[in-house]
Design a protein around this motif. Structure first.
Motif, mmCIF file in Angstrom:
data_model
loop_
_atom_site.group_PDB
_atom_site.id
_atom_site.type_symbol
_atom_site.label_atom_id
_atom_site.label_comp_id
_atom_site.label_asym_id
_atom_site.label_seq_id
_atom_site.Cartn_x
_atom_site.Cartn_y
_atom_site.Cartn_z
ATOM 1 N N GLN A 1 -49.977 -18.726 10.735
ATOM 2 C CA GLN A 1 -49.900 -19.813 9.826
ATOM 3 C C GLN A 1 -51.218 -19.840 9.120
ATOM 4 O OE1 GLN A 1 -47.263 -21.756 9.681
ATOM 5 N NE2 GLN A 1 -48.328 -23.533 8.643
ATOM 6 N N VAL A 2 -51.253 -19.730 7.836
ATOM 7 C CA VAL A 2 -52.425 -19.708 7.091
ATOM 8 C C VAL A 2 -52.730 -21.184 6.799
ATOM 9 C CG1 VAL A 2 -53.699 -19.338 4.970
ATOM 10 C CG2 VAL A 2 -52.054 -17.503 6.012
ATOM 11 N N GLN A 3 -54.153 -21.467 6.972
ATOM 12 C CA GLN A 3 -54.432 -22.908 6.655
ATOM 13 C C GLN A 3 -55.832 -22.863 5.714
ATOM 14 O OE1 GLN A 3 -54.869 -25.104 10.574
ATOM 15 N NE2 GLN A 3 -53.447 -26.361 9.644
ATOM 16 N N LEU A 4 -56.062 -23.749 4.831
ATOM 17 C CA LEU A 4 -57.045 -23.875 3.892
ATOM 18 C C LEU A 4 -57.406 -25.323 3.989
ATOM 19 C CD1 LEU A 4 -55.592 -21.835 0.735
ATOM 20 C CD2 LEU A 4 -57.307 -21.186 2.639
ATOM 21 N N VAL A 5 -58.427 -25.736 4.494
ATOM 22 C CA VAL A 5 -59.172 -27.178 4.547
ATOM 23 C C VAL A 5 -60.323 -27.118 3.607
ATOM 24 C CG1 VAL A 5 -59.806 -28.644 6.175
ATOM 25 C CG2 VAL A 5 -57.909 -27.038 6.869
ATOM 26 N N GLU A 6 -59.891 -28.103 2.657
ATOM 27 C CA GLU A 6 -61.152 -28.236 1.876
ATOM 28 C C GLU A 6 -62.070 -29.674 2.242
ATOM 29 O OE1 GLU A 6 -57.504 -27.577 -1.151
ATOM 30 O OE2 GLU A 6 -57.918 -28.668 0.887
ATOM 31 N N SER A 7 -63.218 -29.564 1.825
ATOM 32 C CA SER A 7 -64.129 -30.643 2.031
ATOM 33 C C SER A 7 -65.183 -30.720 1.251
ATOM 34 C CB SER A 7 -64.905 -30.567 3.733
ATOM 35 O OG SER A 7 -65.498 -29.291 3.462
ATOM 36 N N GLY A 8 -65.964 -31.917 1.194
ATOM 37 C CA GLY A 8 -67.104 -31.944 0.256
ATOM 38 C C GLY A 8 -66.897 -33.010 -0.912
ATOM 39 N N GLY A 9 -65.606 -33.355 -1.078
ATOM 40 C CA GLY A 9 -65.463 -34.297 -2.132
ATOM 41 C C GLY A 9 -65.896 -35.516 -2.021
ATOM 42 N N ALA A 23 -62.395 -23.834 4.180
ATOM 43 C CA ALA A 23 -62.364 -23.095 5.202
ATOM 44 C C ALA A 23 -61.028 -22.472 5.467
ATOM 45 C CB ALA A 23 -62.670 -23.807 6.558
ATOM 46 N N ALA A 24 -60.928 -21.135 5.795
ATOM 47 C CA ALA A 24 -59.737 -20.394 5.747
ATOM 48 C C ALA A 24 -59.393 -20.103 7.118
ATOM 49 C CB ALA A 24 -59.834 -19.421 4.556
ATOM 50 N N LYS A 110 -49.760 -16.725 -9.231
ATOM 51 C CA LYS A 110 -50.269 -15.536 -8.152
ATOM 52 C C LYS A 110 -50.754 -16.368 -6.818
ATOM 53 C CE LYS A 110 -52.074 -12.458 -11.702
ATOM 54 N NZ LYS A 110 -50.921 -11.566 -11.416
ATOM 55 N N VAL A 111 -50.908 -17.599 -6.457
ATOM 56 C CA VAL A 111 -51.315 -18.079 -5.429
ATOM 57 C C VAL A 111 -50.158 -18.270 -4.107
ATOM 58 C CG1 VAL A 111 -52.069 -20.394 -4.367
ATOM 59 C CG2 VAL A 111 -52.834 -19.804 -6.558
ATOM 60 N N ASN A 112 -50.383 -17.740 -3.141
ATOM 61 C CA ASN A 112 -49.648 -17.746 -2.033
ATOM 62 C C ASN A 112 -49.862 -18.826 -1.032
ATOM 63 O OD1 ASN A 112 -50.350 -14.400 -2.284
ATOM 64 N ND2 ASN A 112 -48.286 -14.941 -2.229
ATOM 65 N N TYR A 113 -51.009 -19.284 -1.212
ATOM 66 C CA TYR A 113 -51.338 -20.543 -0.019
ATOM 67 C C TYR A 113 -52.287 -21.459 -0.918
ATOM 68 C CZ TYR A 113 -50.339 -16.559 3.152
ATOM 69 O OH TYR A 113 -49.544 -15.626 3.640
ATOM 70 N N TRP A 114 -52.019 -22.860 -0.408
ATOM 71 C CA TRP A 114 -52.877 -23.761 -1.022
ATOM 72 C C TRP A 114 -53.365 -24.703 0.009
ATOM 73 C CZ3 TRP A 114 -53.419 -24.372 -6.283
ATOM 74 C CH2 TRP A 114 -52.694 -23.443 -7.224
ATOM 75 N N GLY A 115 -54.679 -25.426 -0.323
ATOM 76 C CA GLY A 115 -55.009 -26.409 0.562
ATOM 77 C C GLY A 115 -54.430 -27.664 0.037
ATOM 78 N N GLN A 116 -55.069 -29.001 0.933
ATOM 79 C CA GLN A 116 -54.163 -30.172 0.905
ATOM 80 C C GLN A 116 -55.197 -30.821 -0.411
ATOM 81 O OE1 GLN A 116 -56.491 -29.529 3.047
ATOM 82 N NE2 GLN A 116 -58.016 -31.087 2.836
ATOM 83 N N GLY A 117 -56.109 -30.372 -0.708
ATOM 84 C CA GLY A 117 -56.927 -30.992 -1.848
ATOM 85 C C GLY A 117 -57.942 -31.905 -1.507
#
Length: 124
Positions: A1-9, A23-24, A110-117
């Motif tokens: 399971q690929v996870q992308l977790v954004e932070s810093g906003g 972080a992937a 072209k994107v396979n995986y997205w973070g939650q934003g």
């Protein structure tokens, strides 16, 4: 399971800076291209910046060129977006994106995986 977790906003005044992180996990990060996209209120999602697997090649939207810098640390499975000289028109939800290929990502297809934003708000 690929996870992308954004932070810093967050909220910043015009002219200020923010650094986003993504972080992937779940794949061999170092072989994949990475990118940042954004969606402003009432607008379509748009491409912001991309970086190839090694970090040796980058590409930017004209609207952020010279102000934003994308980078990656493959040892930490993390991609960054340093945003300087922020403008109110940079206000948007910023999304991290990963593709199962080594080149660049300039379009969402072209994107396979997205973070939650993560929300970035620039006040005037």
């Amino acid at each position: 399971q690929v996870q992308l977790v954004e932070s810093g906003g967050g909220l910043v005044q015009a002219g200020g800076s923010l650094r986003l992180s993504c972080a992937a996990s779940g794949r061999t990060f170092s072989v994949d291209a990475m990118a940042w996209f954004r969606r402003a209120p009432g607008k379509e999602r748009e491409f912001v910046a991309t970086i190839n697997w090694s970090g040796g090649t980058t590409f930017y939207a004209d609207s952020v060129k010279g102000r934003f810098t994308i980078s990656r640390d493959n040892a930490k499975n993390t991609v960054y977006l340093q945003m300087n000289s922020l403008k109110p028109e940079d206000t948007a939800v910023y999304y991290c994106a990963e593709a199962r290929w080594a080149g660049l990502i300039a379009t969402a297809d072209k994107v396979n995986y997205w973070g939650q934003g993560t929300q970035v708000t620039v006040s005037s």
